[in-house]
Design a protein around this motif. Structure first.
Motif, PDB file in Angstrom:
ATOM      1  N   GLU A  37       0.847  -1.194   0.000  1.00  0.00           N
ATOM      2  CA  GLU A  37       0.000   0.000   0.000  1.00  0.00           C
ATOM      3  C   GLU A  37       0.887   1.251   0.000  1.00  0.00           C
ATOM      4  N   ARG A  38       1.395   1.652   1.164  1.00  0.00           N
ATOM      5  CA  ARG A  38       2.251   2.850   1.197  1.00  0.00           C
ATOM      6  C   ARG A  38       3.493   2.572   2.055  1.00  0.00           C
ATOM      7  N   LYS A  84      -7.908   8.874  -2.197  1.00  0.00           N
ATOM      8  CA  LYS A  84      -6.480   9.130  -1.967  1.00  0.00           C
ATOM      9  C   LYS A  84      -6.227  10.588  -1.545  1.00  0.00           C
ATOM     10  N   ASN A 117      -4.332  11.950   1.782  1.00  0.00           N
ATOM     11  CA  ASN A 117      -3.128  12.780   1.713  1.00  0.00           C
ATOM     12  C   ASN A 117      -3.320  14.084   2.483  1.00  0.00           C
ATOM     13  N   ASP A 132       1.393  11.094  -2.404  1.00  0.00           N
ATOM     14  CA  ASP A 132       0.790   9.829  -2.862  1.00  0.00           C
ATOM     15  C   ASP A 132       1.480   8.573  -2.317  1.00  0.00           C
ATOM     16  N   LYS A 176      -3.383   2.989   0.313  1.00  0.00           N
ATOM     17  CA  LYS A 176      -3.470   3.899  -0.837  1.00  0.00           C
ATOM     18  C   LYS A 176      -4.798   4.644  -0.842  1.00  0.00           C
ATOM     19  N   GLU A 177      -5.890   3.876  -0.802  1.00  0.00           N
ATOM     20  CA  GLU A 177      -7.206   4.505  -0.887  1.00  0.00           C
ATOM     21  C   GLU A 177      -8.136   3.975   0.189  1.00  0.00           C
TER      22      GLU A 177
END
Ligand code: FAD
Length: 431
Positions: free
Chosen positions: A68-69, A194, A198, A205, A231-232
């Motif tokens: 994901e991140r 997203k 953020n 992102d 991510k979302e």
């Protein structure tokens, strides 16, 4: 199914896939059995995956794994009813190779990881429950599954079947859990665009943030809550030991509902849509709860061996490392042709000299201390919040005077001797 393998691995979570991958890479004939429709279908994790232990299994995995991140910020919240004291660390270096850790969604990650084991040569069979180990003359020689004629044989069976390992209980390695040895955690995946993530977490992102929340998130009980950015979507969850839940007569879903509507948390979730709701146990007994991990023809890894460092929310990395160490012991045993307990105990020795047992040993008294003395969560967290509010309120009181007032209110609420005892006790539990 009455074939013989070099090794059968039960459970395709991080521990099982790490073990199967390492065995297969070393040329062993490996069967990996998973009860879920696919690896990860039944698996739950707050979502932080650690780079170091994963990289030892699949170099530069971040170039291909479904992540994901990368986490660039870790926040810790000491939360009261309408306020929060925060600290943490944000570093852009964590957002660049080789990274520190990542958020993941287990349903995707576990499938990819098991596929790496398959690519290395392991045979993966899904939708198959291992019902028991086959024991002959005091040695585990195979497993029985819920399939017709579902016996399979192997030189070694690796139990990677997770926290409530029925198979190691059946072998007598495990006893039933005491309620203070496991936490029950519920979590929800909340979809959120997203851009909103953020903005709300001050991220770009490809940057992630984790928040661990103590205090009012568990209504002052031993446990934590968390919010992690995907991510979302956001993963939000909360858990306490079963013993705390029983004592406080609270239900895990009530805690999650409470958390989601808490004024410090609610704005982060606003507009989000619930995508998944999950509940799972976490082994939190630590050092003293680690069972026997090797027997004749059998090894226990990951959560099944209770290898979780709850203080640092490390479990997946311990699962992977233990799976790899188990595989190394199996490869060694294969070379010598000796699959006895004393041969497979090289796994226990590897565990003992690794970060896993060293970290569990370091915190061996922590859970017990914080459970026995709940003031750390239900008294000190509110006190910290009051102290910060007082200190940062500009009302014309000289700062030295404010410091004195804060000290006075802390010592008068709990008494100087008890405060000193609490500090010493907490230091001893985590030193
Ligand atoms: P599991 O992941 O539980 O995998 C066991 C596998 O065995 C499963 O796929 C299961 O379906 C299969 N299985 C079980 N029984 C059988 C059977 N009889 N036959 C066939 N298959 C079987 N750790 C972290 O590192 N970071 C975190 O952020 C984090 N957050 C967490 C949040 C929550 C809410 C929870 C519950 C745990 C969290 N953990 C975290 C801990 C982490 O999830 C575990 O330590 C890790 O998943 C252990 O891996 P494992 O492979 O040992 O077990």
């Amino acid at each position: 199914m009455s074939e013989k393998f070099d090794v059968i691995v039960v459970g395709a979570g991080p521990a099982g896939s790490a073990c199967a991958l390492t065995c297969a890479k070393n040329g062993l004939n490996v069967l990996l059995i998973e009860r879920g429709e696919y690896p990860g279908a039944k698996n739950v994790m707050g979502g932080v995956l650690y780079r170091k232990q994963m990289e030892e299994l699949v170099p530069e995995f971040w170039k291909e794994a479904p992540l994901e991140r990368p986490v660039i910020e870790q926040r810790f919240w000491m939360m009261d009813k309408e306020s929060v004291v925060q600290f943490g660390y944000k570093g852009l270096e964590w957002g660049m190779e080789p990274y520190n850790n990542f958020t993941v969604l287990r349903a995707q990650f576990d499938q990819w990881f098991a596929k790496k084991a398959v690519e290395a040569g392991a045979l993966l069979i899904n939708e198959t429950v291992v019902t028991e180990c086959i024991v002959e003359n005091g040695k585990v020689v195979g497993i029985r599954t819920d399939r017709p004629n579902g016996e399979v044989y192997a030189d070694v069976v690796v139990l990677a079947d997770g926290v409530n390992s029925l198979l190691s209980k059946q072998l007598g390695f495990h006893k039933e859990f005491r309620p203070d040895e496991v936490a029950l955690t519920v979590m929800e995946v909340i979809n959120l665009p997203k851009e909103k993530i953020n903005d709300r977490f001050n991220l770009e992102d490809n940057q992630g943030c984790t928040i661990e929340i103590f205090g009012d998130s568990t209504k002052g009980n031993l446990g934590t809550a968390f919010v992690y950015t995907n991510k979302e979507s956001l993963n939000i969850g909360v858990g306490t030991t079963l013993s705390s839940m029983i004592k406080a007569k609270i239900k895990p879903y009530e805690l999650l509902d409470y958390l989601k509507t808490h004024p410090m948390v609610k704005p982060m979730l606003a507009g989000g849509e619930s995508a998944e709701y999950l509940a799972h146990l976490i082994p939190e007994g630590g050092y003293r709860s680690v069972p026997k991990v090797a027997g004749n023809g059998v090894i226990v890894v990951g959560d099944a061996a209770q290898l979780v460092n709850a203080i640092h929310r490390e479990g997946s990395n311990m699962a992977m490392s233990s799976g790899k160490m188990a595989a190394e012991a199996v490869v060694k045993a294969h070379k010598s042709g000796d699959f006895s307990e004393s041969s497979l105990n090289s796994y226990r020795e590897a565990l003992n000299s690794s970060f896993i047992m060293k970290d569990l040993e370091k915190y061996k008294d922590a859970a017990h201390t914080f459970e026995k003395y709940p003031q750390y969560f239900n008294e000190y967290v509110p006190m910290m919040n009051k102290a910060m509010s007082k200190f940062f309120t500009v009302d014309g009181t000289p700062k030295r005077e404010k410091q004195k007032q804060i000290m006075k209110s802390v010592t008068s609420e709990r008494g100087t001797i008890r405060v000193l005892q609490d500090i010493y006790r907490a230091w001893k539990a985590v030193k």
